[in-house]
Enzyme design. Structure first.
Site, PDB file in Angstrom:
ATOM      1  N   ASP A 113      -3.287  -9.155  12.808  1.00 14.39           N
ATOM      2  CA  ASP A 113      -2.584  -9.182  11.530  1.00 14.39           C
ATOM      3  C   ASP A 113      -2.269 -10.635  11.181  1.00 14.39           C
ATOM      4  OD1 ASP A 113      -0.291  -9.260   9.651  1.00 14.39           O
ATOM      5  OD2 ASP A 113      -0.497  -7.085   9.771  1.00 14.39           O
TER       6      ASP A 113
ATOM      7  N   ARG B 130       0.833  -1.197   0.000  1.00 10.03           N
ATOM      8  CA  ARG B 130       0.000   0.000   0.000  1.00 10.03           C
ATOM      9  C   ARG B 130       0.868   1.248   0.000  1.00 10.03           C
ATOM     10  NH1 ARG B 130      -4.701   1.667   4.239  1.00 10.03           N
ATOM     11  NH2 ARG B 130      -2.956   1.826   5.664  1.00 10.03           N
TER      12      ARG B 130
END
Ligand code: URA
Length: 210
Positions: free
Chosen positions: A201, A105
């Site tokens: 995560d 990202r």
């Protein structure tokens, strides 16, 4: 495969997923459970594979026995967490072809940027199963599917472990032809784009990073 969203609510999947969600579950156990759930999800996601028959000789007589038809399917891992699902699925479908899509990202634009792309040939003739444990915002999933379609994939299924309603909506808008198979749909995303209640995560938990 239809409809757009399939929830795999089998008791074994749900029980194992609960242990994975627990923050006190070790990396070792997390990985083992993910591999076990991958087997069960692979069973579900391949339910619609086309079949044909092949003539074989049993010790008793000839028979036309069922076998999977068509080209070997393609499993595409969306790096890096996708590898956790990939390993288990490959144990069940060892002849599958395998590809990888790497996206990160861009912190300024918040858009996914491709850093790696390698997929099997003749994708258009293969059922293509893209795997990523977490369907969160949907940004990277949508971008990965864009790339797979550009590479020729026509029959794609997206397989994940947990999905957020936001990610499902984003995928449905961008790729209504791509069914999603998931073990759970959670409440929402938090301000950081994490699924809640979620499991944290997924990459960190399976690889023991932080
Ligand atoms: N990716 C993860 O690993 N976890 C989330 O909750 C969202 C995205």
């Amino acid at each position: 495969m239809n409809p757009h969203l399939t929830l795999v609510d089998h008791p074994l999947v749900q029980h194992k997923l609960t242990i994975m969600r627990d923050k006190d579950t070790s990396t070792n156990s997390f990985r083992r459970l993910l591999r076990e759930i991958s087997h069960l999800l692979a069973y579900e996601v391949t339910r619609g594979l086309p079949m044909t028959t092949r003539e074989i000789d049993t010790p008793m007589q000839k028979m036309d026995a069922p076998v999977i038809d068509g080209k070997k399917l393609a499993l595409i891992s969306i790096l890096r967490a996708g590898n956790g699902l990939l390993d288990g699925i490959l144990e069940l479908i060892p002849a599958a072809r395998v590809g990888f899509v790497g996206l990160y990202r861009d912190e300024e634009t918040l858009k996914p940027v491709q850093y790696y792309f390698k997929v099997p040939d003749e994708l258009g003739d293969r059922l293509t199963i893209a795997v990523d444990p977490m369907l969160a915002t949907g940004n990277s999933s949508v971008a990965a599917i864009d790339l797979l379609k550009e590479a020729g994939a026509k029959n794609i299924i997206f397989l994940c472990l947990l999905a957020a309603p936001e990610g499902i909506a984003r995928m449905k808008e961008a790729h209504p032809d791509v069914p999603i198979v998931t073990a759970a749909v959670d409440e929402r995303l938090n301000d950081h784009g994490y699924i809640v209640p979620g499991l944290g995560d997924a990459g960190d938990r399976m690889f023991g990073t932080k």
